[in-house]
Design an enzyme around this catalytic site. Structure first.
Site, short mmCIF file in Angstrom:
data_model
loop_
_atom_site.label_atom_id
_atom_site.label_comp_id
_atom_site.label_asym_id
_atom_site.label_seq_id
_atom_site.Cartn_x
_atom_site.Cartn_y
_atom_site.Cartn_z
N GLU A 1 40.28 34.75 45.19
CA GLU A 1 38.94 34.86 45.78
C GLU A 1 38.41 36.29 45.76
OE1 GLU A 1 41.39 33.03 47.03
OE2 GLU A 1 40.55 31.01 46.96
N HIS B 1 40.45 24.19 55.80
CA HIS B 1 39.34 23.70 55.00
C HIS B 1 38.07 23.51 55.84
CE1 HIS B 1 42.66 22.75 52.32
NE2 HIS B 1 41.82 22.38 51.39
#
Lengths: 326, 373
Positions: free
Chosen positions: A60, A129
């Site tokens: 990321e 999540h």
């Protein structure tokens, strides 16, 4: 006009802008052949090829860091974080690098980067999540954070975000990807960033929410309406910049406010909204401002506990009744 | 890379730790410590380039010394000098085309900035502590200095990748120190550079020390260059105090990038002669002082000896350059000093947004009023 789901609206915006401007490039994990884990980028690689729809390594910090460099070279990157919860692995690149590039370089280098990220719970996902971390990003100068609640706004605001000269974090409600469905114009249009939407007009109380909590606020307003109470629902749409005027005007009219956020209560964005209301229209208030939020606990990784965590109708209606009875 | 002469890997563990042993290429020496060329080696620069790079190194050294002195006098803030690393910095910069190539700097690359065209007053403006020092003028292809160690490397890859995508000319060099190669961004950036074949060079200035942490505590790898093997990227170890070897390997890496062959990592092994910065106290963690270190490793003495032996340099040239550099330093500092006098609260808000939100505009007005006495 076509009825689209939230995820279809996102895809339509990406198609529209990549067609219009060949500087635009999509990058992220699994955005190519798979079309993204939620299919938001489905069909893009077939249309625009693997150079403009790039499957990145799972990393990321360099997805965002490379986007900073790509933008400085003249590309307009639309980076996908597969989930906002994974954004912490890139947080320094977002907060220190992307959001400050214009400032650090005194305007020489700019970063017109859009980061798309699903966030929020309600889909029985595994740990990390589902966290709603928008308040962390709302505290980053130089970054805009938007979180639309309708398919119409998702397309128009994503187009506005990609065309914005500054970086924008574009948050998509995970639970709303397919549940949210509304009329979306077929062609090109934008919805201005920094402007809230009055989802429903009312006179007795203002319910303020964003993204996935807006449908919850609307349902609560339905219930209140059946009891003869007229609730105004404000869909913030933009976290930053915050539309102070729309908030102040509404609460000045109703005198009562309930703010609904999905993330943990303490230091969440609802606190910023509540303070803003107090600063702007304190003397119009008929009751203390109420906050409805997740508890100050980690987001549960067990589906069994998710329904206890998420702000639902009973919590929202309870807060509204408290405000109304004051 | 056929033109780069390399040596066979060393056998002993001690040498491996110093020179590598995991498939990295070791660049053969060209300019030896005594200022002569190694047997069979050729100088990769023409006479003009030798004079240019020597001048660059001398100017950088004088500016560094003055910077430390200005800091001691309280005229500038915390300052990090490049002293002792001029061979690595200047040698690498000489291989760049300042018009098309970009430098994504760390914070200790003064000769590189000078070669790319940075006006010296900007440097002083930066260290006086004024925001104007951060913005490089149009045409000076340098990113702002980087405080968040390693974070610049993904930017270098991204910019290079963008040039490639748009078929724009330009190679990008990401500069990084040995300490920062332990950061995650370094690994992510290297991995992405390998995958994208971006026209980028990773230039590691291994000066032996990350503030107080020596290189052997930074990584157990045989070398920093060895790490590039994991990215599918060729890598080289070069004596950073041998300006010719640095230049020749950098020239090859830049050519590879320009030809679409992708990224290269170069580890230039040099030595941080001075402190990490003016707040640091090296005597707390190492015994060798700056004078001993510079006597042992100085890349500038090496090159000056070589250039003098060829008649490309002499005491008169040295004196003239020293004098003109002092004038340049003084004049640049005066300009910077004047520039830095201009300070307004609204500067807090400059360049934060292209189109500032209403709330930010109100904050600016409030702070302007607060200081408008």
């Amino acid at each position: 006009m076509t009825t689209l789901t939230m995820v279809e609206a996102v895809r339509s915006a990406l198609m529209t802008e990549m067609e219009r401007d060949d500087r635009v490039m999509v990058l992220g994990e699994d955005v190519g052949k798979l079309g993204g884990v939620y299919r938001a980028t489905e069909g893009l690689i077939e249309r625009f090829g693997p150079d403009r729809v790039f499957d990145t390594p799972i990393a990321e910090a360099s997805i965002i860091g490379a986007s900073v460099g790509l933008a400085a070279s003249g590309v307009i990157p639309v980076a996908e974080l597969q989930f906002l919860g994974f954004g912490h692995l890139a947080f320094h690149q977002v907060a220190h690098q992307l959001a400050r590039l214009r400032y650090r370089s005194r305007g020489k280098l700019t970063a017109p980067v859009t980061i798309r990220a699903p966030f929020g719970g309600g889909v029985r996902a595994l740990e990390i999540h589902s966290d709603a971390y928008e308040s962390m990003y709302a505290n980053v100068p130089g970054l805009k954070v938007v979180a639309p609640a309708t398919a119409h706004d998702a397309k128009g605001m994503l187009l506005a975000s990609i065309r914005d000269e500054d970086p924008v974090l574009f948050l998509e409600p995970l639970r709303g990807y397919r549940l949210i469905k509304d009329e979306v114009p077929d062609g090109d249009y934008t919805v201005e960033l920094g402007k809230a939407r009055i989802a429903r007009e009312g006179n007795d109380i203002t319910l303020i929410a964003w993204s996935g909590m807006v449908p919850q606020a609307e349902r609560a307003a339905d219930t209140l309406a059946s009891e003869g109470i007229s609730a105004e629902v404000i869909d913030l749409r933009s976290i930053t910049p915050l539309d102070v005027d729309t908030l102040a005007t509404s609460v000045a009219k109703t005198g009562r406010a309930v703010i609904i956020q999905e993330g943990p209560l303490s230091s969440g964005f609802a606190a910023e909204v509540a303070t803003t209301i107090a600063e702007e229209v304190f003397y119009s208030l008929e009751a203390p401002v109420q906050r409805v939020a997740g508890p100050d606990t980690p987001y549960p990784f067990a589906a069994a506990l998710e329904d206890f965590y998420l702000p639902g109708q009973s919590r929202i209606l309870g807060a509204a009744r408290k405000a109304l009875s004051a | 890379m056929e033109t780069i002469k390399t040596e066979s890997p060393p056998d002993t563990l001690a040498d491996k730790q110093r020179f590598g042993g995991h498939g990295e290429n070791i660049v053969a020496p060209i300019l030896q410590a005594d200022g002569t060329l190694a047997a069979g080696a050729e100088c990769p620069m023409d006479d003009d380039q030798v004079q240019e790079v020597l001048s660059l190194m001398i100017r950088s050294r004088l500016i560094d010394e003055r910077g430390v002195s200005y800091q001691r006098q309280g005229r500038i803030g915390t300052f990090s000098e490049n002293r002792g690393q001029e061979g690595a910095s200047a040698g690498s910069a000489m291989a760049l085309n300042a018009e098309t190539d970009w430098v994504v700097q760390s914070y200790r690359e003064l000769p590189v900035l000078l070669r790319q065209g940075m006006p010296l007053e900007q440097y002083w403006t930066l260290f006086i502590g004024h925001p104007d020092g951060w913005g490089f003028p149009e045409g000076v292809n340098v990113w702002p200095l980087q405080i968040e160690l390693g974070a610049q490397m993904p930017h270098a890859v991204g910019m290079a990748w963008g040039f490639k995508r748009q078929q724009r000319p330009g190679v990008v060099v990401g500069y990084i120190g040995d300490g920062a190669t332990s950061e995650g961004d370094f690994y992510e950036a290297g991995n992405l550079a390998g995958v994208t074949k971006a026209p980028v060079v990773f230039f590691v200035q291994n000066n032996g020390w990350a503030i107080s942490t020596p290189r052997e505590r930074q990584t157990a790898a045989s070398s920093i260059a060895a790490k590039a093997a994991g990215w599918g990227m060729p890598s080289y170890i070069v004596d950073g105090n041998d300006v010719f070897a640095v230049y020749s390997v950098m020239r090859e890496a830049v050519a590879r990038a320009r030809n679409g062959e992708g990224a290269t990592l170069i580890e230039a092994q040099t030595y941080r002669v001075g402190a990490h910065n003016t707040s640091d106290a090296p005597s707390r963690y190492r015994t060798e002082d700056g004078a001993d270190a510079i006597a042992r490793t100085d890349p500038l003495v090496r090159l000056r000896t070589y250039a003098t032996s060829l008649g490309l340099w002499d005491a008169d040239r040295d004196a003239a350059l020293t004098e003109s550099t002092y004038i340049e330093i003084d004049e640049a500092f005066k300009v910077a000093h004047e520039r830095a006098k201009v300070r307004t609260p609204s500067m807090l808000f400059d360049h934060v947004y292209a189109d500032p939100p209403a709330r930010t505009i109100r904050q600016r007005e409030t702070i302007e009023k607060e200081f408008d006495q």
